[in-house]
Design a protein around this motif. Structure first.
Motif, PDB file in Angstrom:
ATOM      1  N   VAL A  68       0.850  -1.133  -0.036  1.00 49.33           N
ATOM      2  CA  VAL A  68      -0.105   0.146  -0.028  1.00 49.33           C
ATOM      3  C   VAL A  68       0.942   1.201   0.102  1.00 49.33           C
ATOM      4  CG1 VAL A  68      -1.797   1.217   1.144  1.00 49.33           C
ATOM      5  CG2 VAL A  68      -1.766  -1.160   1.109  1.00 49.33           C
ATOM      6  N   VAL A  72      -3.152   5.159  -2.134  1.00 54.00           N
ATOM      7  CA  VAL A  72      -3.924   4.184  -2.198  1.00 54.00           C
ATOM      8  C   VAL A  72      -4.725   4.401  -0.655  1.00 54.00           C
ATOM      9  CG1 VAL A  72      -4.266   1.796  -1.956  1.00 54.00           C
ATOM     10  CG2 VAL A  72      -2.952   2.542  -3.957  1.00 54.00           C
ATOM     11  N   MET A  76      -8.558   4.897   0.031  1.00 48.32           N
ATOM     12  CA  MET A  76      -9.370   3.878   0.592  1.00 48.32           C
ATOM     13  C   MET A  76     -10.006   4.825   2.028  1.00 48.32           C
ATOM     14  SD  MET A  76      -7.589   0.619   2.573  1.00 48.32           S
ATOM     15  CE  MET A  76      -7.791  -0.365   1.393  1.00 48.32           C
ATOM     16  N   ARG A 107      -6.121  -0.224  -8.991  1.00 45.80           N
ATOM     17  CA  ARG A 107      -5.358  -0.901  -7.942  1.00 45.80           C
ATOM     18  C   ARG A 107      -6.070  -1.457  -6.752  1.00 45.80           C
ATOM     19  NH1 ARG A 107      -0.601   2.609  -6.735  1.00 45.80           N
ATOM     20  NH2 ARG A 107      -0.483   2.710  -8.742  1.00 45.80           N
ATOM     21  N   MET A 108      -6.822  -0.734  -6.290  1.00 44.24           N
ATOM     22  CA  MET A 108      -7.719  -1.073  -4.937  1.00 44.24           C
ATOM     23  C   MET A 108      -8.655  -2.208  -5.693  1.00 44.24           C
ATOM     24  SD  MET A 108      -8.073   2.275  -2.712  1.00 44.24           S
ATOM     25  CE  MET A 108      -9.461   2.864  -3.529  1.00 44.24           C
ATOM     26  N   GLU A 109      -9.230  -2.074  -6.727  1.00 38.76           N
ATOM     27  CA  GLU A 109     -10.324  -2.756  -7.252  1.00 38.76           C
ATOM     28  C   GLU A 109      -9.573  -4.068  -7.409  1.00 38.76           C
ATOM     29  OE1 GLU A 109     -14.303  -2.168 -10.274  1.00 38.76           O
ATOM     30  OE2 GLU A 109     -12.214  -1.752 -11.151  1.00 38.76           O
ATOM     31  N   TRP A 113     -10.485  -4.509  -2.810  1.00 37.69           N
ATOM     32  CA  TRP A 113     -10.800  -3.674  -1.680  1.00 37.69           C
ATOM     33  C   TRP A 113     -11.977  -2.566  -2.102  1.00 37.69           C
ATOM     34  CZ3 TRP A 113      -4.877  -2.124  -0.656  1.00 37.69           C
ATOM     35  CH2 TRP A 113      -4.549  -3.144   0.133  1.00 37.69           C
ATOM     36  N   VAL A 114     -12.267  -2.362  -3.218  1.00 34.39           N
ATOM     37  CA  VAL A 114     -13.305  -1.318  -3.639  1.00 34.39           C
ATOM     38  C   VAL A 114     -14.008  -2.114  -5.093  1.00 34.39           C
ATOM     39  CG1 VAL A 114     -12.039   0.714  -2.766  1.00 34.39           C
ATOM     40  CG2 VAL A 114     -11.760   0.014  -5.275  1.00 34.39           C
ATOM     41  N   LEU A 130     -16.104   0.555  -0.677  1.00 34.50           N
ATOM     42  CA  LEU A 130     -15.357  -0.501  -0.031  1.00 34.50           C
ATOM     43  C   LEU A 130     -16.002  -1.857   0.036  1.00 34.50           C
ATOM     44  CD1 LEU A 130     -13.429   0.740   3.055  1.00 34.50           C
ATOM     45  CD2 LEU A 130     -12.576   0.624   0.713  1.00 34.50           C
ATOM     46  N   GLY A 134     -12.015  -4.894   1.842  1.00 37.32           N
ATOM     47  CA  GLY A 134     -11.626  -3.683   1.802  1.00 37.32           C
ATOM     48  C   GLY A 134     -11.833  -2.809   3.218  1.00 37.32           C
ATOM     49  N   CYS A 138      -8.989  -1.976   5.697  1.00 36.47           N
ATOM     50  CA  CYS A 138      -8.851  -0.279   5.868  1.00 36.47           C
ATOM     51  C   CYS A 138      -8.798  -0.103   7.523  1.00 36.47           C
ATOM     52  CB  CYS A 138     -10.095   0.328   5.543  1.00 36.47           C
ATOM     53  SG  CYS A 138     -10.079   2.127   5.753  1.00 36.47           S
TER      54      CYS A 138
END
Length: 163
Positions: A68, A72, A76, A107-109, A113-114, A130, A134, A138
């Motif tokens: 992370v 990011v 988040m 990147r989070m998807e 996480w999202v 989220l 995620g 978090c």
């Protein structure tokens, strides 16, 4: 042969004929020995930048196992606090361009996480939410960041600006 007209401006002596200026060197912790930092250590901007660099390195060292980065993590946190937040709102709050936000959300998807959900009111808008993993990530990252932040705050000296 005629002489050129005399100039009213004085001609400087060649560099080799000039006396050397003596310079005082102030040693500063963390600087190269003998390096004169002048008033840099008293300037708020210089110290903020140095602190930011130190915090960035500390963040990357502490969060390397989670893969992370600060961007990011910040995105988040915004998605956690504002379910359905638009990518443009994230960009505005973080002070980054929209293309960079797309990369952060991608990147989070990819990490699970999202998720992006198309707005029912405006089909051009996608809300960022989220996922359960995620939300769990978090919470964990916030605890880790809180611990890191507390240790960084304790190590920060207070200085006055007097240049």
């Amino acid at each position: 042969m005629p002489k050129p007209p005399a100039s009213s401006k004085p001609v400087p002596a060649p560099a080799s004929d000039r006396p050397l200026r003596k310079r005082s060197y102030r040693k500063s912790s963390g600087s190269a020995v003998g390096l004169d930092l002048d008033c840099l250590p008293t300037l708020i901007g210089f110290n903020i930048r140095r602190a930011q660099i130190a915090l960035w390195r500390d963040f990357n060292r502490n969060f390397s196992d989670a893969d992370v980065r600060p961007g990011v993590f910040s995105a988040m946190l915004l998605a956690n606090a504002n379910p359905g937040i638009a990518q443009t709102d994230i960009a505005n709050q973080l002070g980054i361009d929209k293309a960079s936000v797309v990369s952060l959300i991608d990147r989070m998807e990819h990490a699970g996480w999202v998720e992006r959900r198309r707005s029912t009111e405006d089909r051009r808008r996608q809300g960022i939410f989220l996922t359960a993993p995620g939300t769990k990530a978090c919470r964990s990252l916030k605890r880790k960041c809180s611990t890191m932040n507390a240790s960084s705050s304790a190590a920060t000296p207070s200085r006055s600006c007097a240049c």
